[in-house]
Design a protein around this motif. Structure first.
Motif, PDB file in Angstrom:
ATOM      1  N   GLY A  10       0.874  -1.488   0.098  1.00  0.00           N
ATOM      2  CA  GLY A  10      -0.076   0.480   0.435  1.00  0.00           C
ATOM      3  C   GLY A  10       1.227   1.333   0.001  1.00  0.00           C
ATOM      4  N   ASN A 151       0.619  10.108  -4.247  1.00  0.00           N
ATOM      5  CA  ASN A 151      -0.619   9.759  -4.875  1.00  0.00           C
ATOM      6  C   ASN A 151      -1.542  10.602  -6.093  1.00  0.00           C
ATOM      7  N   LEU A 179      -0.749   9.878   4.742  1.00  0.00           N
ATOM      8  CA  LEU A 179      -1.618   9.789   4.043  1.00  0.00           C
ATOM      9  C   LEU A 179      -2.612   8.401   4.586  1.00  0.00           C
ATOM     10  N   PRO A 180      -3.988   8.667   5.167  1.00  0.00           N
ATOM     11  CA  PRO A 180      -5.311   7.424   5.658  1.00  0.00           C
ATOM     12  C   PRO A 180      -4.729   7.173   4.503  1.00  0.00           C
ATOM     13  N   ARG A 181      -4.428   5.458   5.136  1.00  0.00           N
ATOM     14  CA  ARG A 181      -4.813   4.810   4.618  1.00  0.00           C
ATOM     15  C   ARG A 181      -5.844   3.779   3.793  1.00  0.00           C
ATOM     16  N   ARG A 182      -5.561   3.435   2.736  1.00  0.00           N
ATOM     17  CA  ARG A 182      -6.625   3.124   1.755  1.00  0.00           C
ATOM     18  C   ARG A 182      -7.186   1.976   2.052  1.00  0.00           C
ATOM     19  N   GLY A 183      -7.938   1.213   1.356  1.00  0.00           N
ATOM     20  CA  GLY A 183      -8.095  -0.288   1.330  1.00  0.00           C
ATOM     21  C   GLY A 183      -8.570  -0.321  -0.758  1.00  0.00           C
ATOM     22  N   GLY A 184      -8.625  -1.590  -0.701  1.00  0.00           N
ATOM     23  CA  GLY A 184      -8.323  -1.837  -2.039  1.00  0.00           C
ATOM     24  C   GLY A 184      -7.339  -2.623  -2.163  1.00  0.00           C
ATOM     25  N   THR A 188      -5.806  -2.401  -5.957  1.00  0.00           N
ATOM     26  CA  THR A 188      -5.665  -0.994  -6.080  1.00  0.00           C
ATOM     27  C   THR A 188      -4.755  -0.298  -6.323  1.00  0.00           C
ATOM     28  N   TYR A 189      -3.341  -0.976  -5.236  1.00  0.00           N
ATOM     29  CA  TYR A 189      -2.051   0.247  -5.671  1.00  0.00           C
ATOM     30  C   TYR A 189      -1.930  -0.099  -7.095  1.00  0.00           C
ATOM     31  N   GLU A 192      -3.040   2.338  -8.977  1.00  0.00           N
ATOM     32  CA  GLU A 192      -2.985   3.810  -9.088  1.00  0.00           C
ATOM     33  C   GLU A 192      -1.716   3.773  -9.457  1.00  0.00           C
TER      34      GLU A 192
END
Ligand SMILES: [Zn+2]
Length: 497
Positions: A10, A151, A179-184, A188-189, A192
């Motif tokens: 992530g 990002n 940054l807030p941890r993002r899901g997915g 997803t990572y 991006e």
């Protein structure tokens, strides 16, 4: 060890390269290896004595590291190491010696890298190309710009400023909250990351430069993406902290800083297959039940992969040698597996688990040694409290040799992890760090010079006896998937070997 743990997928590349713990001082001296006064007349005692008196493990590491050299998955050097390993397994009495193939993706070859300023009196400094990125086809020349976007959204703020520029992607003075941890998850990572690279290509950026996570001039390589020929790619390199921070200071003076960058690495024209090397000593009573001992034969390529992981591979071969030399025939089958693709995300062990998913119940346990030259002090139980009693029995003959620790900690960063996730009791050796995480791991220091022979020999003793005891014991270790364990008290600051 090596490779990006799932937990780190992530993070951005720049963060990854910074995620190491820089060392402020020399690593502490390793704990001394206990000296055994005598050896009991037991199979464990025989193995301990034979390895102490006849170990070939140091010579094997030196052959892999000094004679063959670094072993990137997909390279001719790894193929050479695998051919040698198969011959060694056969010489050491293993049967059913073979390779098992899986799809790897593009291979990558390092070339010659260089960097010099076209301003500021032509100062030169070390750079290392990020593996699996494209080369510069000659050199590129561009003004530097600090682009510390984390990002796609932050990157878009640089629209219109990147054409013909070389980007500094790490901000060593970054004071922003994370940054807030993002899901997915991973997909997803990766999506991006691909979108960010495509943005840079569309904007006309020439290349990116990131800062090594290690101090004192050390480079540190990692990264596993880019083997897919369909993904967008931009030349990328990293520089040690000292020259990198110089570039940042020069930019802070608000004067043009122009760099000539030459990155010589390239990908293969077509995807390749990679293989794992497998050999075994059949069990005398329960040949269908298996104890696996392994290490990864592949390495990164800034040094020669001596401690990551010629050591673990050579220890696994030493287990075969000791069984042969003592004439001991295990009750269950001993299988040695030397994985590949570990550094790109445990690809070899994942492929093995996938290919043998119907045979996971037959595995008594998996033991992996992937923390360098240091002696073995115990094993990670990966949260499997229900394995503690039997594992304590397995290491009991080793207690006087300093093998006592059975930690509930979970380590996800080497080849036992895919087995663990498949419900198999699979444990990583907890080793004396020596200078692994502060020095040799993934850096240009990873040469056989950093071996500590008595530590390494103790590691071979520990792996051989633990494997023997697990193969002999009447009981089977309990299997089953556990709820995902938090990486509590991770074994190393990076959470990865
Ligand atoms: Zn490793």
């Amino acid at each position: 060890m090596p490779r990006i743990p799932a937990a780190l997928f992530g993070l951005t590349l720049a963060t990854l390269l910074q995620a190491q713990s820089p060392f402020a001082a020399a690593p502490p001296a390793p704990s001394p290896v206990p000296v055994l006064k005598d050896y009991p007349d037991t199979p464990a005692g025989k193995l301990l004595r034979d390895i102490k008196e006849h170990a070939e493990v140091v010579a094997r590491v030196e052959y892999l590291a000094d004679v063959i050299g670094p072993r990137l998955t997909g390279s001719d050097q790894l193929r050479q190491a695998q051919a040698w390993a198969k011959a060694e397994m056969t010489r050491l009495g293993a049967v059913n010696v073979h390779e098992e193939a899986y799809d790897f993706g593009l291979a990558w070859t390092r070339g010659v890298d260089s960097a010099r300023l076209l301003t500021h009196n032509g100062i030169r400094f070390r750079v290392d190309q990020l593996p699996w990125t494209p080369g510069t086809r000659g050199s590129v020349q561009g003004e530097l710009i600090l682009v510390d976007a984390r990002n796609l959204e932050e990157l878009r703020a640089f629209k219109g400023q990147l054409k013909g520029r070389i980007l500094l992607r790490t901000n060593p003075d970054d004071k922003r909250p994370p940054l807030p941890r993002r899901g997915g998850g991973l997909e997803t990572y990766q999506a991006e990351q691909a979108a960010m690279t495509q943005f840079l290509l569309d904007e006309g950026a020439l290349a990116t430069l990131s800062m090594s996570g290690r101090k004192n001039g050390l480079s540190f390589t990692t990264g596993g993406a880019g083997r897919d020929p369909k993904k967008p790619a931009l030349p990328a390199a990293y520089a040690p902290q000292e020259p990198y921070k110089m570039l940042v200071r020069l930019l802070a003076r608000k004067e043009p800083v122009k760099l000539e960058l030459s990155l010589g690495g390239s990908c293969s024209a077509k995807p390749v297959q990679a293989t794992n090397v497998v050999g075994e000593i059949p069990g005398r009573e329960l040949p269908g039940e298996v104890v696996i001992v392994g290490g990864h034969l592949d390495s990164w390529d800034l040094g020669t992969g001596a401690t990551d992981n010629a050591t673990g591979s050579s220890v696994a071969l030493e287990v075969l040698r000791a069984f042969q030399a003592t004439g001991l025939k295990p009750r269950r089958t001993l299988r040695v597996i030397l994985w590949s693709g570990e550094e790109q995300g445990l690809l070899g062990s994942r492929a093995y688990v996938e290919a043998h998913k119907d045979a996971m119940d037959a595995i008594q346990a998996v033991l992996v040694d992937d923390m360098g030259t240091g002696m073995v002090k115990g094993f990670t139980l990966q949260g499997r409290e229900n394995c503690r009693g039997l594992m304590a029995q397995a290491i009991a003959p080793l207690n006087d040799l300093g093998v006592k620790e059975l930690s509930l900690r979970t380590m996800n960063s080497t080849d036992h992890a895919p087995f663990d996730r498949a419900g198999v009791p699979a444990f990583a050796a907890i080793q004396e760090p020596v200078d692994y995480f502060l020095g040799t791991h993934h850096s240009q220091m990873d040469y056989a010079d950093h071996l500590v022979p008595d530590q390494l020999v103790q590691g071979a003793q520990a792996m051989a006896v633990t494997a023997w005891e697990l193969a002999e014991m009447p009981a089977r270790l309990p299997h089953g998937r556990l709820p995902t364990q938090p990486v509590a008290g991770a074994i190393n600051p990076q959470g990865r070997p």
